[in-house]
Design a protein around this motif. Structure first.
Motif, PDB file in Angstrom:
ATOM      1  N   VAL A 205      21.178 -14.213 129.055  1.00  0.00           N
ATOM      2  CA  VAL A 205      21.435 -15.496 128.374  1.00  0.00           C
ATOM      3  C   VAL A 205      22.108 -16.458 129.348  1.00  0.00           C
ATOM      4  O   VAL A 205      23.092 -16.104 130.010  1.00  0.00           O
ATOM      5  N   ILE A 206      21.564 -17.648 129.422  1.00  0.00           N
ATOM      6  CA  ILE A 206      22.166 -18.722 130.206  1.00  0.00           C
ATOM      7  C   ILE A 206      22.431 -19.882 129.263  1.00  0.00           C
ATOM      8  O   ILE A 206      21.509 -20.423 128.653  1.00  0.00           O
ATOM      9  N   GLY A 207      23.694 -20.255 129.127  1.00  0.00           N
ATOM     10  CA  GLY A 207      24.038 -21.303 128.168  1.00  0.00           C
ATOM     11  C   GLY A 207      23.716 -20.865 126.749  1.00  0.00           C
ATOM     12  O   GLY A 207      24.232 -19.853 126.264  1.00  0.00           O
ATOM     13  N   ASP A 208      22.821 -21.589 126.095  1.00  0.00           N
ATOM     14  CA  ASP A 208      22.410 -21.255 124.726  1.00  0.00           C
ATOM     15  C   ASP A 208      20.985 -20.723 124.658  1.00  0.00           C
ATOM     16  O   ASP A 208      20.401 -20.645 123.577  1.00  0.00           O
ATOM     17  N   ASP A 220      22.547 -13.589 119.812  1.00  0.00           N
ATOM     18  CA  ASP A 220      23.254 -14.831 119.487  1.00  0.00           C
ATOM     19  C   ASP A 220      24.167 -15.220 120.657  1.00  0.00           C
ATOM     20  O   ASP A 220      25.184 -14.562 120.898  1.00  0.00           O
ATOM     21  N   PRO A 221      23.813 -16.269 121.399  1.00  0.00           N
ATOM     22  CA  PRO A 221      24.655 -16.661 122.525  1.00  0.00           C
ATOM     23  C   PRO A 221      26.104 -16.944 122.127  1.00  0.00           C
ATOM     24  O   PRO A 221      27.029 -16.598 122.876  1.00  0.00           O
ATOM     25  N   ALA A 222      26.309 -17.551 120.959  1.00  0.00           N
ATOM     26  CA  ALA A 222      27.678 -17.856 120.526  1.00  0.00           C
ATOM     27  C   ALA A 222      28.486 -16.578 120.332  1.00  0.00           C
ATOM     28  O   ALA A 222      29.673 -16.506 120.692  1.00  0.00           O
ATOM     29  N   ALA A 223      27.842 -15.548 119.788  1.00  0.00           N
ATOM     30  CA  ALA A 223      28.534 -14.275 119.586  1.00  0.00           C
ATOM     31  C   ALA A 223      28.886 -13.631 120.917  1.00  0.00           C
ATOM     32  O   ALA A 223      29.960 -13.028 121.070  1.00  0.00           O
ATOM     33  N   LEU A 224      28.005 -13.747 121.907  1.00  0.00           N
ATOM     34  CA  LEU A 224      28.295 -13.198 123.232  1.00  0.00           C
ATOM     35  C   LEU A 224      29.471 -13.921 123.878  1.00  0.00           C
ATOM     36  O   LEU A 224      30.344 -13.294 124.490  1.00  0.00           O
ATOM     37  N   ARG A 225      29.491 -15.250 123.745  1.00  0.00           N
ATOM     38  CA  ARG A 225      30.626 -16.002 124.294  1.00  0.00           C
ATOM     39  C   ARG A 225      31.924 -15.615 123.595  1.00  0.00           C
ATOM     40  O   ARG A 225      32.986 -15.520 124.232  1.00  0.00           O
ATOM     41  N   LEU A 233      25.873 -16.266 131.104  1.00  0.00           N
ATOM     42  CA  LEU A 233      26.474 -17.122 132.117  1.00  0.00           C
ATOM     43  C   LEU A 233      26.375 -18.576 131.652  1.00  0.00           C
ATOM     44  O   LEU A 233      25.457 -18.933 130.896  1.00  0.00           O
ATOM     45  N   PRO A 234      27.270 -19.436 132.093  1.00  0.00           N
ATOM     46  CA  PRO A 234      27.152 -20.861 131.751  1.00  0.00           C
ATOM     47  C   PRO A 234      25.929 -21.478 132.414  1.00  0.00           C
ATOM     48  O   PRO A 234      25.461 -20.999 133.452  1.00  0.00           O
ATOM     49  N   ASP A 235      25.397 -22.533 131.799  1.00  0.00           N
ATOM     50  CA  ASP A 235      24.224 -23.191 132.376  1.00  0.00           C
ATOM     51  C   ASP A 235      24.590 -24.256 133.394  1.00  0.00           C
ATOM     52  O   ASP A 235      23.712 -24.854 134.009  1.00  0.00           O
ATOM     53  N   ASP A 236      25.869 -24.509 133.585  1.00  0.00           N
ATOM     54  CA  ASP A 236      26.309 -25.406 134.651  1.00  0.00           C
ATOM     55  C   ASP A 236      26.323 -24.624 135.960  1.00  0.00           C
ATOM     56  O   ASP A 236      27.021 -23.603 136.080  1.00  0.00           O
ATOM     57  N   GLU A 264      14.869 -22.484 137.762  1.00  0.00           N
ATOM     58  CA  GLU A 264      15.149 -23.832 138.249  1.00  0.00           C
ATOM     59  C   GLU A 264      16.594 -24.225 137.978  1.00  0.00           C
ATOM     60  O   GLU A 264      17.258 -24.829 138.831  1.00  0.00           O
ATOM     61  N   THR A 265      17.121 -23.870 136.793  1.00  0.00           N
ATOM     62  CA  THR A 265      18.509 -24.187 136.460  1.00  0.00           C
ATOM     63  C   THR A 265      19.465 -23.545 137.442  1.00  0.00           C
ATOM     64  O   THR A 265      20.465 -24.146 137.866  1.00  0.00           O
TER      65      THR A 265
END
Length: 276
Positions: A205-208, A220-225, A233-236, A264-265
């Motif tokens: 998962v990257i970002g959302d 669920d990305p929110a649950a992982l965070r 990992l963050p998408d920034d 690409e990100t």
């Protein structure tokens, strides 16, 4: 640095991309070339029957498109006889002139149902680990004294870790949805091989966004965070690079595997860190 013996002496970063064929072939070929141009070391293929072409032929095609390594991420040991897997792996090493890596494990959760549907034997964990051992032993025989196909093992429990400590070149740890940073750190630091082994991290998962073929349905990305999972990992790019360096320093991970949708990100991250 982690107190695990796996990364005695800091290894250099490298990055892999799991790139199943989810589009038409010309678009996939273009993606393979872009991944190589972005500095990724390895293009990887999942082992999911019926959803896409088989990993072996697909990786052979990818190796002809760009100058990068290719590998399975990862073969499920119950899906084919050990000798067949070893033969295919050795053949890919020959055809790619040493650019193939055999990723292998005992199978993702629910593999037993898939194996039954295919009419194959359904060994328990001990039997599946025996298949992995036999596959790698046969591969070493086929490689002979002058070649060495790198082996990446996906592990979780102590029996799989013990086998990996004996036979693998790289180890990736299967993370559960509820694993937080502390649990993952504990798991990795409990791995004590007597030789240097590269430690890899599967980041689904990257970002959302969740990478196809890399996480269970309903991830669920929110649950992982919320649990500070290392499966995200963050998408920034700047924040991602900082976090990746933290994971090497604190745990010992140096080989990071992402979904191709994020190539690409994360290209600036790879450009900054690859080989350092």
């Amino acid at each position: 640095m982690s107190d695990s013996n796996a990364s005695s002496g800091t290894q250099r970063f490298r990055f892999g991309a799991v790139a199943p064929i989810t589009s038409d072939l010309p678009a996939w070929r273009d993606r393979v070339r872009r991944i190589a141009d972005s500095g990724f070391s390895t293009l990887l293929m999942p082992d999911v029957p019926r959803w896409q072409p088989a990993p072996g032929p697909t990786l052979a095609a990818a190796a002809g498109l760009a100058d990068l390594r290719v590998g399975t991420w990862v073969y499920a040991s119950p899906l084919r006889p050990p000798w067949h897997t070893a033969w295919e792996a050795h053949s890919l090493s020959v055809l790619t002139e040493g650019r193939f890596e055999l990723g292998i494990g005992t199978g993702r959760p629910g593999i037993e149902d898939e194996v039954r549907e295919l009419g194959l034997p359904t060994p328990g964990l001990t039997g599946r680990l025996a298949q992995v051992r036999e596959t790698i032993a046969t591969l070493r025989d086929l490689d002979g004294p002058d070649a060495h196909t790198p082996v990446v093992m996906a592990v979780r429990g102590p029996k799989a870790q013990a086998l990996a400590a004996e036979v693998a070149d790289t180890v990736t740890f299967a993370l559960m949805p509820g694993d937080d940073r502390a649990e993952t750190t504990r798991l990795v630091r409990g791995f004590h091989p007597e030789r240097e082994i590269e430690l890899s991290q599967h980041v689904a998962v990257i970002g959302d966004r969740v990478a196809p073929f890399m996480a269970p349905p309903g991830t669920d990305p929110a649950a992982l965070r919320a649990v500070d999972s290392l499966a995200i990992l963050p998408d920034d790019p700047a924040a991602a690079a900082e976090e990746i360096q933290r994971r090497r320093e604190e745990i010992g991970f140096t080989y990071f595997v992402f979904g191709a949708d994020f190539a690409e990100t994360l290209a600036p991250v790879v450009a900054e860190l690859a080989g350092k």
